[in-house]
Motif scaffolding. Structure first.
Motif: not given
Length: 895
Positions: A757-761, A766-767, A784-785, A787-792
């Motif tokens: 979750f923190l990785e997605a944030i 960064l984006s 994209r990264e 959004a994918e992390l958030l989905k995971r």
């Protein structure tokens, strides 16, 4: 000078628009009284002098009259009109209470002569209400005593006519006390004795009627040496012979003045067919009797054989509930039955079998009190009122409080429309403070009716909850005292529901969830549901949804006033349950942020999914925020800080920004009082997010995150909660400072911790930063990264999904991928509109408008920009929107 009201009963005075006027010393006040006695007519100077000084006036009498008139004109203006003939008070007679008293009696006599006994009774009742103290109190002069003597005699006439009308409409039992007092006060006056004899006879007390006759006959002989007159002799003949004529009772009380609203309920009642039972139930003070009497008067002509009315006193501090036998006795006497057979119920039903009679049974305590009193006749209709829900066959009208508009209309009806129209905001607040309860509204309005209070004064007095019930009290009338009326319902409770009611008064919010009720009561859900159902039947709580309840504001204040030894322990259980529930919802909405508490426990809590958690959060946040305040107010600072920190995700996820800031302030203060460093840091982070996204103050947001970081670096870095919050602080600070290196470091740290979750944030931040720098391709990569992390993570957190979707759309727009950008930005805008996030809606509208404009899709672009402009978060954004709007307008203009 419309709105002038003159008071001659009690202290002589006048009000205008409800405000009292200064009439000066006794001299001018007495002159005013004399003019008011002849309202609208000219009184000569000689008459005024005679009224004030009698046959031997001082030499300065006329000049003094002129001085008094001058004094009055300062208060009344041109209402005091002078001419050669004399002086006149230019008000209509109906503006003077004494004249209304006289006119009411005059109309009553006219109606009596026309055999309209109900009308005569109503006029007498209105006349009696005008008498509010010794006439002309505070006035001086020979005319005062003459007028008092005249009015005292007239008052006796009114009282006699009122009692005579009551007897004729079948309510003789209500006259016995008044007529006994009248007869005792006037031992040689024949009419009250004759009426008393008639009333005694009509109510089955014929022996007492004979005693009354013997007593007055002896007094007349001893004092005057005369025999009884015609009225007494006729009354005596009446009690000697049985009455064979059928009696048509007309016992309905006079309807309340200023009846307002309830149109739908009246229509519902009017659908009740003869032969049925209509039940009106509702909480104390909601206007059940008022509605029943109003309805009864509307349909009385459908029941030519009469109307019976019995107050069953189910909730009366002064007397026990009326027994079935007592009620039957009263109704049988009203129907003309002199003898009371052993089976009264059978005799009562037999008398009504072929009649069309309306029966109103007011204030029933339960169905058992009512069933033996039902006529069971096809032509009769019964209306029952009760504070409890009664199980009776027939239509039921559950009476609730008035709507805000109806509440203000009731105030306008009592106080005058102009007075309410002059201060509509105060009227609306007053209605809210009274909980839209008719009784409370009437008490407040009556207090202001004297003119001593303005609307804003009453509002100010009611703002303090602890004083509110005191302000809504009437020392002279227990039935108009809101607290006293509530107390009658409370005292009818058994010990366990009474305890539950007291504990509910300690609940800090408006809506009460069943889990919270169970925590307060220290019971399981089933037992709590049963308890609430019992209170619901007695109209001490309202049900707002399945397993959700509400206590009326005034009832909540009353319940909290009642002593309860275990109140604090119950509140602690409630706070702990709220904390556990909120924590469970937080985990559903945003997994990966670390636990606020590890021992949160609500034994009644059932597992919930993401959608249910989001709905629950939106519904319960106001109550949870009130619980934070209650915890802090009661000294439970540790719980207050934990609950405040727990609510961050819930407030953010449902866009409750203002509420969030209030919670943060309370929680921070509580955490600082206990030295709770981790929650101080959490709440500082929360404040930073709120200031950034809601108030658009990145400078203050940075200060908050810096304060959080300073604390967190001193705590255990291995603690997941510390690490997660430190990452949040650094991420926000790095975004604020525009540091690409630090944001990349945060992304690496989150990966090392395995916190998706923190990785997605971090990736999404960064984006956004790279997009602002113009590095669109790299920005798109990180979007994209993220959004994918958030989905995971499995999270469907709508705010995070919105940010991820908008970031991708902005990155695609910057990279020239317009068709894809439009799709993502439309999706993001739909999410922000769903969540009500105004700031984010503005940015998404701006970006979407730019993407459509660049793609040549002109439809709706100008509308998007026009809507985005007032939502711009800062001057830079607003300037960009204006520039694009100008460009779009220029492109659309014909060349």
């Amino acid at each position: 000078m419309d709105g002038l009201a003159v008071r001659l009963f009690g202290q002589v005075g006048a009000t205008f628009g409800g405000a009292g006027l200064n009439l000066g010393a006794p001299g001018p006040r007495s002159l005013f009284a004399r003019l008011a006695l002849s309202a609208g007519e000219t009184v000569t100077a000689d008459d005024l002098v005679d009224a004030l000084w009698g046959e031997v006036p001082p030499r300065t009498a006329r000049s003094t009259v002129y001085t008094y008139v001058s004094t009055l004109r300062k208060a009344l203006g041109d209402m005091v009109v002078g001419s050669r003939a004399g002086y006149r008070l230019a008000v209509p007679p109906e503006a003077v209470d004494l004249r209304r008293f006289e006119n009411g009696f005059r109309d009553a006599r006219r109606l009596w002569s026309a055999d309209d006994f109900c009308g005569a009774l109503a006029q007498c009742e209105q006349a009696v209400q005008e008498w509010r103290g010794t006439p002309l109190a505070g006035a001086v002069g020979p005319f005062v005593q003459r007028e008092r003597d005249r009015l005292a005699a007239l008052r006796v006439d009114v009282q006699e006519l009122r009692c005579a009308a009551l007897i004729e409409v079948g309510r003789a039992d209500e006259t016995i006390v008044d007529l006994s007092e009248l007869a005792a006060a006037n031992p040689l006056r024949e009419r009250p004795h004759a009426l008393l004899m008639t009333a005694q006879h009509r109510t089955g007390r014929t022996a007492e009627a004979h005693q009354t006759y013997d007593r007055v006959r002896k007094a007349l002989d001893d004092e005057l040496g005369i025999e009884p007159g015609r009225a007494l002799r006729e009354a005596f003949e009446l009690i000697r012979e049985p009455t064979e004529a059928a009696v048509v009772p007309a016992q309905l009380p006079h309807g309340v003045a200023h009846f307002t609203g309830r149109a739908r309920m009246l229509r519902q009642l009017q659908t009740a067919e003869p032969g049925s039972v209509a039940v009106i139930d509702g909480q104390a003070g909601v206007g059940k009797t008022t509605l029943a009497v109003r309805f009864a008067h509307l349909v009385a002509d459908r029941f030519p054989d009469g109307q019976l009315f019995v107050d069953l006193r189910g909730f009366d501090a002064r007397a026990k509930p009326v027994t079935v036998a007592e009620a039957l006795n009263r109704m049988l006497r009203a129907l003309g039955a002199e003898d009371q057979p052993a089976d009264r119920g059978e005799h009562y039903r037999s008398l009504l079998a072929d009649r069309k009679v309306l029966v109103v049974l007011d204030n029933a305590v339960n169905a058992e009190q009512v069933r033996p009193l039902l006529p069971n006749a096809p032509g009769c209709l019964t209306v029952v009122t009760s504070r409890n829900r009664l199980t009776l066959d027939g239509p039921r009208v559950g009476l609730n409080t008035l709507s805000p508009a109806e509440s203000v209309a009731l105030l306008a009806s009592v106080l005058g429309a102009d007075r309410v129209r002059q201060d509509p905001d105060a009227a609306g607040e007053l209605a809210e403070q009274c909980g839209h309860l008719p009784l409370a509204l009437r008490v407040a309005a009556e207090r202001m009716g004297s003119g001593s209070y303005a609307l804003v004064d009453m509002v100010q007095e009611l703002r303090r909850e602890e004083d509110r019930l005191d302000a809504l009290a009437d020392e002279d009338d227990e039935l108009s005292d809101v607290r006293a009326v509530f107390r009658l319902s409370y005292r009818s409770l058994e010990p366990l529901p009474a305890r539950a009611f007291r504990l509910l008064g300690r609940h800090p919010g408006t809506e009460i969830d069943l889990h919270e009720a169970a925590a307060l009561f220290d019971t399981d859900l089933d037992a709590a549901r049963d308890t609430m159902a019992g209170l619901l039947r007695q109209h001490l709580v309202e049900q707002t949804a399945t397993d959700s309840y509400r206590l009326h504001d005034l009832l909540r204040i009353f319940a909290a006033e009642q002593p309860e030894a275990h109140a604090d322990a119950a509140v602690v259980r409630l706070i702990e349950c709220a904390l556990a529930s909120a924590h469970a919802a937080r985990v559903e909405l945003t997994p990966g942020l670390g636990d606020i508490v590890h021992d949160a426990n609500c034994p009644h809590l059932t597992p919930i999914g993401y959608d249910a958690a989001l709905v629950w959060a939106a519904e319960r946040l106001p109550t949870l925020a009130a619980t934070v305040r209650a915890a802090a107010d009661r000294g439970h600072d540790r719980l207050a800080a934990q609950l405040a920190a727990t609510l961050a995700v819930l407030c953010y996820g449902t866009s409750h920004w203002t509420l969030w800031l209030q919670v943060i302030d309370i929680g921070l203060a509580a955490a600082r009082r206990t030295g709770d460093l981790l929650n101080i840091a959490r709440l500082c982070n929360d404040a930073g997010v709120a200031y950034h996204y809601f108030l658009n103050r990145p400078d203050i947001a940075a200060e908050c995150h810096e304060a959080a970081a300073e604390i967190l670096v001193q705590l255990d870095p291995e603690d997941p909660s510390v690490a997660a919050n430190l990452a949040v602080a650094h991420t926000r600070l790095d975004r604020h400072r525009g540091s690409l290196a630090l944001l990349k470091r945060d992304l690496t740290t989150a990966r090392e911790q395995g916190n998706l979750f923190l990785e997605a944030i971090a990736a999404l931040n960064l984006s956004e930063l790279l997009s602002e720098r113009g590095e669109s391709e790299r920005a798109l990569e990180y979007a994209r990264e993220g959004a994918e992390l958030l989905k995971r993570t499995g999270s469907r957190h709508r705010h995070m999904v919105g940010h991820a979707t908008e970031n991708r759309g902005v990155a695609l727009l910057a990279g020239g991928h317009l068709a894809e950008a439009i799709g993502h930005l439309e999706e993001a805008l739909a999410i922000w509109q769903e969540l009500g996030n105004q700031r984010a809606m503005g940015t998404a509208m701006h970006s979407l408008a730019e993407a459509r404009h660049r793609a040549g899709h002109t439809a709706g672009v100008r509308e998007l920009l026009t809507a985005a402009l007032p939502l711009a978060a800062d001057h830079t954004r607003a300037s960009a929107i204006r520039a694009l709007l100008a460009e779009v307008s220029a492109a659309a203009s014909p060349r």
